[in-house]
Design a protein around this motif. Structure first.
Motif, mmCIF file in Angstrom:
data_model
loop_
_atom_site.group_PDB
_atom_site.id
_atom_site.type_symbol
_atom_site.label_atom_id
_atom_site.label_comp_id
_atom_site.label_asym_id
_atom_site.label_seq_id
_atom_site.Cartn_x
_atom_site.Cartn_y
_atom_site.Cartn_z
ATOM 1 N N ASP A 88 58.894 -16.993 28.378
ATOM 2 C CA ASP A 88 60.430 -17.350 28.332
ATOM 3 C C ASP A 88 60.832 -17.622 29.854
ATOM 4 O OD1 ASP A 88 60.741 -17.304 25.735
ATOM 5 O OD2 ASP A 88 61.583 -15.245 25.670
ATOM 6 N N ALA A 89 60.051 -16.901 30.565
ATOM 7 C CA ALA A 89 60.558 -16.850 32.192
ATOM 8 C C ALA A 89 59.775 -18.006 33.026
ATOM 9 C CB ALA A 89 60.262 -15.669 32.753
ATOM 10 N N SER A 90 58.919 -18.901 32.151
ATOM 11 C CA SER A 90 57.921 -19.659 33.026
ATOM 12 C C SER A 90 58.948 -20.749 33.883
ATOM 13 C CB SER A 90 57.212 -20.497 32.106
ATOM 14 O OG SER A 90 58.091 -21.226 31.274
ATOM 15 N N SER A 91 58.143 -21.273 34.927
ATOM 16 C CA SER A 91 58.912 -21.967 35.982
ATOM 17 C C SER A 91 58.298 -23.296 35.975
ATOM 18 C CB SER A 91 58.968 -21.388 37.333
ATOM 19 O OG SER A 91 59.681 -20.148 37.386
ATOM 20 N N PHE A 92 56.808 -23.186 35.763
ATOM 21 C CA PHE A 92 56.117 -24.647 35.766
ATOM 22 C C PHE A 92 55.254 -24.444 34.661
ATOM 23 C CE2 PHE A 92 57.296 -23.637 40.079
ATOM 24 C CZ PHE A 92 57.553 -24.800 40.428
ATOM 25 N N GLN A 93 55.031 -25.740 34.080
ATOM 26 C CA GLN A 93 54.275 -25.818 32.732
ATOM 27 C C GLN A 93 53.333 -27.425 33.196
ATOM 28 O OE1 GLN A 93 55.829 -25.838 28.875
ATOM 29 N NE2 GLN A 93 57.653 -24.809 29.494
ATOM 30 N N SER A 94 52.232 -27.037 32.950
ATOM 31 C CA SER A 94 51.533 -28.363 33.400
ATOM 32 C C SER A 94 50.435 -28.454 32.233
ATOM 33 C CB SER A 94 50.559 -28.294 34.709
ATOM 34 O OG SER A 94 51.389 -28.392 35.840
ATOM 35 N N ILE A 95 49.981 -29.411 31.818
ATOM 36 C CA ILE A 95 49.036 -29.772 30.749
ATOM 37 C C ILE A 95 47.900 -30.540 31.413
ATOM 38 C CG2 ILE A 95 50.255 -31.752 29.925
ATOM 39 C CD1 ILE A 95 49.576 -30.795 26.940
ATOM 40 N N PHE A 96 46.608 -30.356 30.925
ATOM 41 C CA PHE A 96 45.410 -31.126 31.307
ATOM 42 C C PHE A 96 44.688 -31.367 30.173
ATOM 43 C CE2 PHE A 96 44.376 -26.622 31.422
ATOM 44 C CZ PHE A 96 42.960 -26.783 30.784
ATOM 45 N N LEU A 97 43.919 -32.423 30.447
ATOM 46 C CA LEU A 97 42.978 -33.123 29.137
ATOM 47 C C LEU A 97 41.881 -33.355 30.081
ATOM 48 C CD1 LEU A 97 42.778 -34.151 26.437
ATOM 49 C CD2 LEU A 97 43.441 -36.191 26.926
ATOM 50 N N THR A 98 40.609 -32.996 29.434
ATOM 51 C CA THR A 98 39.167 -33.426 29.841
ATOM 52 C C THR A 98 38.681 -34.214 28.754
ATOM 53 O OG1 THR A 98 37.941 -31.542 29.331
ATOM 54 C CG2 THR A 98 39.047 -31.497 31.401
ATOM 55 N N GLU A 99 37.264 -34.343 28.767
ATOM 56 C CA GLU A 99 36.535 -35.191 27.593
ATOM 57 C C GLU A 99 36.597 -34.207 26.270
ATOM 58 O OE1 GLU A 99 32.181 -36.395 27.113
ATOM 59 O OE2 GLU A 99 32.894 -37.204 28.931
ATOM 60 N N ASP A 100 36.448 -32.888 26.786
ATOM 61 C CA ASP A 100 36.262 -32.227 25.353
ATOM 62 C C ASP A 100 36.990 -30.831 25.408
ATOM 63 O OD1 ASP A 100 35.210 -31.047 27.868
ATOM 64 O OD2 ASP A 100 33.300 -30.885 26.753
#
Length: 467
Positions: free
Chosen positions: A206-218
């Protein structure tokens, strides 16, 4: 007596041209009729375009086999690249083709465009769909029904004839659940031939300030940072849609320092399966490397740390960041900060480019394929940023479009990064009077096509072409 270049043996001339990238080969062809004869050779253009594509984008996908194209098509790629660079390097780049506009069924947001194709990914009222930018119609595939706001989009994972991206959606009402989606687009001749996806519910503090999403081949995952903490939570899952029921695993990774949301920006990016966490505070960007082998273990650990100084951003406020499709060309991220000068009472927007180099290290899963050994480059734009939605970084990371207000008048600005000098330049793009910049809902710049796509708040989709 030295021989004229045109009198050299053909095999030697070929060896010379292999090291040339645009625009140099065009200049070579214009020196004499003997060298102009090279223009009729497909191998000459293939070599030229391959060399150019190792430094910048061209009007075909990065992993395309250039030998499949005709001589005229190859020439067209080269001429298109040359015309676009000449136009965009002018102080006031001009539109070169009639503007196309289409009324959509409702407001929409562009969340991605597949490089060197006609494919856009739109979010329309909680439905993410594959869109034909040239024909201004959806491709005939079911939309991804999210019913939610798209909060974060990853850089793509690309292969020949295929492009995948991941994104997070968050419901706008209770219980505010977050879902992670992976969409895979198969394409041929610039058109989508398949569009599939899978999704899963994820937990976010709930207290998160930054959310990043990443994607690789697998692998697909998120990096979550909590304010006033010096750690992040890295969550990793599998990409294989047939096996997406396999549970994710989480690791707590110590960051270079404590994060404060009022000062810092945090993002993640990937390259060749390696993960990089970037912490930026307006003075320095610190880059944390997590190796591919570590990312696929049950516990992620820091494999290395880099630092890149930031000029001219002291005293600014963090706003947002953008990542290009790939750091292959030499830019890993662009940070956008806002600044107000107390002495002059003037606002400005600061764009900071984070450069990187390819290390050519052994592909053993441990050594970093990227290095960050130079300072960042910052461009100041006079004016007030109109909206975060009206900022877009292209595939290479060399070109960023921003809508700013200067003296009560909106402008569509293009900021260009020049890797040869680690410098930047500022340009004002021509926009027809029929387009109201204040009324725009989303904007997208495609460097491979020399185009800017935009959708206004009334659902009018328009394309401006600068080549």
């Amino acid at each position: 007596m030295p021989l004229p270049l045109s009198d050299l043996p053909t095999d030697i001339i070929w060896e010379v041209t292999k090291f040339l990238e645009l625009p140099d080969p065009i200049s070579l062809l214009q020196t004499c009729s003997a060298l102009y004869a090279l223009s009729s050779q497909r191998s000459f253009w293939i070599s030229t375009l391959e060399r150019t594509q190792s430094k910048s984008t061209i009007a075909c996908p990065q992993y395309t086999d250039l030998s499949q194209y005709s001589l005229e098509t190859l020439k067209g790629f080269a001429i298109s690249w040359l015309k676009l660079q000449r136009n965009w390097n002018r102080p006031f780049p001009q539109i070169t083709q009639p503007v196309t506009s289409t009324l959509l069924s409702g407001p929409a947001e562009i969340i991605f465009n597949v490089p060197a194709t006609d494919i856009l990914v739109l979010n329309m009222s909680g439905n993410v769909l594959c869109w034909d930018a040239k024909l201004a119609v959806p491709f005939p595939f079911p939309a991804i029904e999210t019913g939610s706001h798209v909060s974060t989009v990853s850089a793509p994972s690309e292969a020949r004839g295929e492009c995948s991206l991941a994104f997070l959606t968050t419901q706008n009402s209770l219980p505010f659940t977050t879902h992670r989606h992976v969409a895979r687009i198969k394409h041929h001749s610039g058109k989508a031939v398949d569009f599939t996806s899978f999704s899963s519910k994820i937990s976010v503090p709930d207290a998160s300030s930054f959310q990043s999403i990443f994607l690789t081949e697998d692998a697909v995952g998120t990096v979550v940072v909590v304010d006033d903490q010096d750690t992040c939570i890295v969550t990793v899952g599998v990409v294989d849609a047939s096996n997406h029921s396999q549970p994710d695993y989480e690791s707590v990774v110590k960051l270079p320092r404590i994060i404060f949301s009022k000062r810092d920006m945090v993002l993640c990016l990937t390259y060749k399966g390696h993960l990089y966490n970037v912490v930026e505070d307006g003075l320095v960007a610190q880059i944390q490397h997590i190796s591919r082998n570590s990312l696929h273990s049950d516990r992620c650990d820091q494999s290395g740390i880099y630092s890149s100084e930031i000029p001219s951003a002291d005293g600014s406020m963090p706003f947002c960041f953008m990542t290009p499709s790939t750091p292959f060309y030499g830019v890993s991220a662009v940070f956008i900060r806002l600044k107000w000068d107390e002495d002059t009472d003037e606002d400005s927007v600061l764009l900071t480019f984070l450069p990187n180099t390819l290390t050519n290290a052994p592909d053993d899963g441990n050594a970093s394929p990227l290095a960050f050994d130079g300072p960042c480059a910052t461009q100041s734009i006079p004016g007030v940023l109109v909206s975060m939605r009206l900022v877009w970084t292209d595939h290479s990371g060399f070109n960023v479009t921003v809508v700013v207000e200067v003296d009560d008048f909106p402008r569509l600005v293009l900021v260009r990064y020049h890797p040869q000098t680690n410098g930047t330049s500022l340009h004002t793009l021509a926009v027809p009077e029929s387009i109201e910049l204040y009324n725009l809902n989303t904007v997208c710049v495609d460097d491979t096509a020399g185009a800017v796509h935009m959708i206004d708040k009334d659902g009018v989709f328009s394309t401006l072409r600068y080549v």
